[in-house]
Scaffold this motif. Structure first.
Motif, short mmCIF file in Angstrom:
data_model
loop_
_atom_site.label_atom_id
_atom_site.label_comp_id
_atom_site.label_asym_id
_atom_site.label_seq_id
_atom_site.Cartn_x
_atom_site.Cartn_y
_atom_site.Cartn_z
N PHE A 253 0.88 -1.17 0.00
CA PHE A 253 0.00 0.00 0.00
C PHE A 253 0.91 1.22 0.00
O PHE A 253 1.68 1.41 0.94
CB PHE A 253 -0.89 0.03 1.26
N ASP A 254 0.86 2.00 -1.04
CA ASP A 254 1.73 3.17 -1.12
C ASP A 254 1.06 4.18 -2.04
O ASP A 254 0.50 3.80 -3.07
CB ASP A 254 3.10 2.78 -1.67
N VAL A 255 1.17 5.44 -1.68
CA VAL A 255 0.51 6.45 -2.50
C VAL A 255 1.17 6.60 -3.86
O VAL A 255 0.59 7.15 -4.79
CB VAL A 255 0.49 7.83 -1.79
N ARG A 256 2.40 6.12 -3.98
CA ARG A 256 3.07 6.23 -5.28
C ARG A 256 3.62 4.87 -5.71
O ARG A 256 3.82 3.98 -4.87
CB ARG A 256 4.19 7.26 -5.23
N LEU A 257 3.89 4.77 -6.99
CA LEU A 257 4.42 3.51 -7.53
C LEU A 257 5.93 3.51 -7.33
O LEU A 257 6.70 3.80 -8.25
CB LEU A 257 4.05 3.38 -9.01
N SER A 258 6.35 3.20 -6.10
CA SER A 258 7.78 3.11 -5.82
C SER A 258 8.34 1.86 -6.48
O SER A 258 7.57 1.02 -6.98
CB SER A 258 8.00 3.01 -4.31
N ASN A 259 9.65 1.70 -6.45
CA ASN A 259 10.23 0.47 -7.00
C ASN A 259 9.74 -0.75 -6.23
O ASN A 259 9.53 -1.81 -6.80
CB ASN A 259 11.76 0.53 -6.98
N SER A 260 9.57 -0.57 -4.90
CA SER A 260 9.07 -1.70 -4.10
C SER A 260 7.64 -2.02 -4.48
O SER A 260 7.26 -3.19 -4.58
CB SER A 260 9.14 -1.37 -2.60
N ALA A 261 6.82 -0.97 -4.72
CA ALA A 261 5.44 -1.21 -5.14
C ALA A 261 5.42 -1.92 -6.49
O ALA A 261 4.64 -2.84 -6.73
CB ALA A 261 4.68 0.11 -5.21
N GLY A 262 6.33 -1.49 -7.38
CA GLY A 262 6.40 -2.10 -8.70
C GLY A 262 6.83 -3.56 -8.65
O GLY A 262 6.46 -4.35 -9.51
N TYR A 263 7.59 -3.92 -7.63
CA TYR A 263 8.08 -5.29 -7.49
C TYR A 263 7.05 -6.18 -6.77
O TYR A 263 7.24 -7.37 -6.64
CB TYR A 263 9.39 -5.24 -6.69
N SER A 264 5.95 -5.56 -6.34
CA SER A 264 4.97 -6.30 -5.53
C SER A 264 4.00 -7.07 -6.43
O SER A 264 3.79 -6.73 -7.59
CB SER A 264 4.16 -5.31 -4.67
N ASP A 265 3.39 -8.11 -5.84
CA ASP A 265 2.35 -8.85 -6.56
C ASP A 265 1.12 -7.97 -6.71
O ASP A 265 0.41 -8.05 -7.71
CB ASP A 265 1.97 -10.11 -5.77
N GLU A 266 0.85 -7.18 -5.66
CA GLU A 266 -0.30 -6.27 -5.72
C GLU A 266 0.10 -4.93 -5.16
O GLU A 266 0.84 -4.86 -4.17
CB GLU A 266 -1.47 -6.84 -4.90
N TRP A 267 -0.40 -3.87 -5.79
CA TRP A 267 -0.12 -2.51 -5.30
C TRP A 267 -1.44 -1.76 -5.17
O TRP A 267 -2.24 -1.76 -6.10
CB TRP A 267 0.80 -1.78 -6.29
N PHE A 268 -1.65 -1.16 -4.00
CA PHE A 268 -2.84 -0.35 -3.77
C PHE A 268 -2.40 1.06 -3.42
O PHE A 268 -1.47 1.23 -2.62
CB PHE A 268 -3.66 -0.93 -2.60
N ALA A 269 -3.06 2.04 -4.00
CA ALA A 269 -2.68 3.44 -3.75
C ALA A 269 -3.80 4.15 -2.98
O ALA A 269 -4.72 4.70 -3.58
CB ALA A 269 -2.41 4.15 -5.06
N PRO A 270 -3.74 4.12 -1.64
CA PRO A 270 -4.77 4.82 -0.87
C PRO A 270 -4.52 6.33 -0.88
O PRO A 270 -3.46 6.78 -1.31
CB PRO A 270 -4.58 4.27 0.55
#
Ligand code: SF4
Length: 326
Positions: A253-270
């Motif tokens: 869960f991250d407000v931006r598409l960080s590299n960690s978010a990009g490497y995740s199976d799922e990314w949610f931007a609250p």
């Protein structure tokens, strides 16, 4: 011999996959072997001679990873992780790799500087350490004398110590106690202080050490752990171990598409700053649906499951959705 071997699409894919797997296995074995063999050794790209090496501790941030410095003609020319160091396992981050540039930076401050102009004018002159310590001693003595003369110990708080990181093993704290002042500030005040304040009452240590390599499911709230988080080097390596070797699922869960978010199976931007609403709603559902470990809550927290259910009632999924957009 017929050079034109007939092969079906399925067969081609099978052969291709096997070949890639073998190539990957060979490459990774070679790489590991090379790291093992050459770890702690390096050679001049000009003369081919072996460079001398010195183990050191990276102070480019407060993680203090272990590295090896390679020296050629009396100058450090390269850094790399120390294979024997449990944190780095032979790898430094980008900042750590470039750490030796600090040594030879023409702007590196090598002596104490004394302000000679007005505050903000940017006028400084170099002085010796002897001169600097004498100046400081005079100023400290003046404050201590005034506190005594006026019988006001609070005056001692005028002795203010601002530092980057305390690499003195506690000498800064002892010095300030001896001075009778509690006015100190360091980089942590504007860095991970909020995290320390949150973690210490929750489970004691101010640095989490998750068992990334053996976990199956990682819920990551706002941490860019593969790039910049606290203890990024050891943690990110072990997170990747968990993802690759243990097939751990990473949900960010991250407000931006960080590299960690990009490497995740799922990314949610609250919406920014609403992570806690999501966590509380998750806790609400876990408790309401009886998915919790009652013994754990009784043994390791200061509330009962019933108290927790009551407290979490207000944090419904609808509440979280309203707050976070999730
Ligand atoms: S994370 Fe990077 S900068 Fe920090 S100690 Fe390790 S190598 Fe050095």
């Amino acid at each position: 011999m017929n050079k034109h071997i007939k092969i079906s699409r399925r067969g081609f894919l099978q052969v291709g996959t096997s070949a890639a797997a073998i190539a990957g296995a060979v490459a990774s074995t070679r790489l590991a072997a090379m790291e093992q063999t050459l770890g702690g050794q390096d050679y001049s790209s000009v003369t081919g001679k072996e460079r001398s090496s010195v183990p050191y501790t990276c102070l480019a941030c407060n993680i203090e990873d272990g590295g090896i410095a390679y020296i050629e003609k009396g100058r450090v020319v390269k850094l790399e992780g120390n294979m024997d160091h449990p944190n780095t396992r032979g790898k430094l981050c980008a900042k750590g790799n470039s750490g030796f540039l600090h040594i030879y930076d023409p702007d590196r401050i090598m002596t104490p500087l004394k302000r000679t102009g007005k505050r903000g004018e940017g006028k400084w002159t170099r002085i010796s350490y002897d001169e600097a310590t004498s100046l400081l001693a005079d100023k400290l003595r003046a404050v201590i004398t005034r506190a005594k003369d006026e019988n006001k110990p609070e005056i001692l708080n005028e002795i203010f110590f601002k530092y980057g990181r305390d690499r003195t093993g506690g000498a800064v704290g002892r010095f300030m106690h001896a001075m009778g002042s509690n006015s100190t500030i360091n980089h942590t005040n504007i860095c991970e202080a909020s995290k320390k304040v949150g973690l210490e009452p929750a489970w004691g240590p101010d640095i989490e050490s998750c068992d990334w390599a053996n976990t199956k499911y990682i819920l990551n709230f706002g941490s860019n752990i593969l790039e910049a988080a606290y203890f990024m080097n050891p943690n990110s390596q072990r997170l990747v171990d968990g993802r690759v070797n243990n097939r751990a699922k990473l949900v960010t869960f991250d407000v931006r598409l960080s590299n960690s978010a990009g490497y995740s199976d799922e990314w949610f931007a609250p919406y920014p700053g609403t992570d806690a609403a999501i966590v509380l709603a998750m806790c609400n559902v876990i408790m309401n649906e009886g998915l919790y470990d009652a013994d754990f809550i009784r043994d390791w927290t200061n509330v009962t499951p019933e108290q927790l259910i009551e407290h979490l009632k207000q944090y419904t999924p609808e509440f979280a959705e309203e707050e976070s957009g999730m």
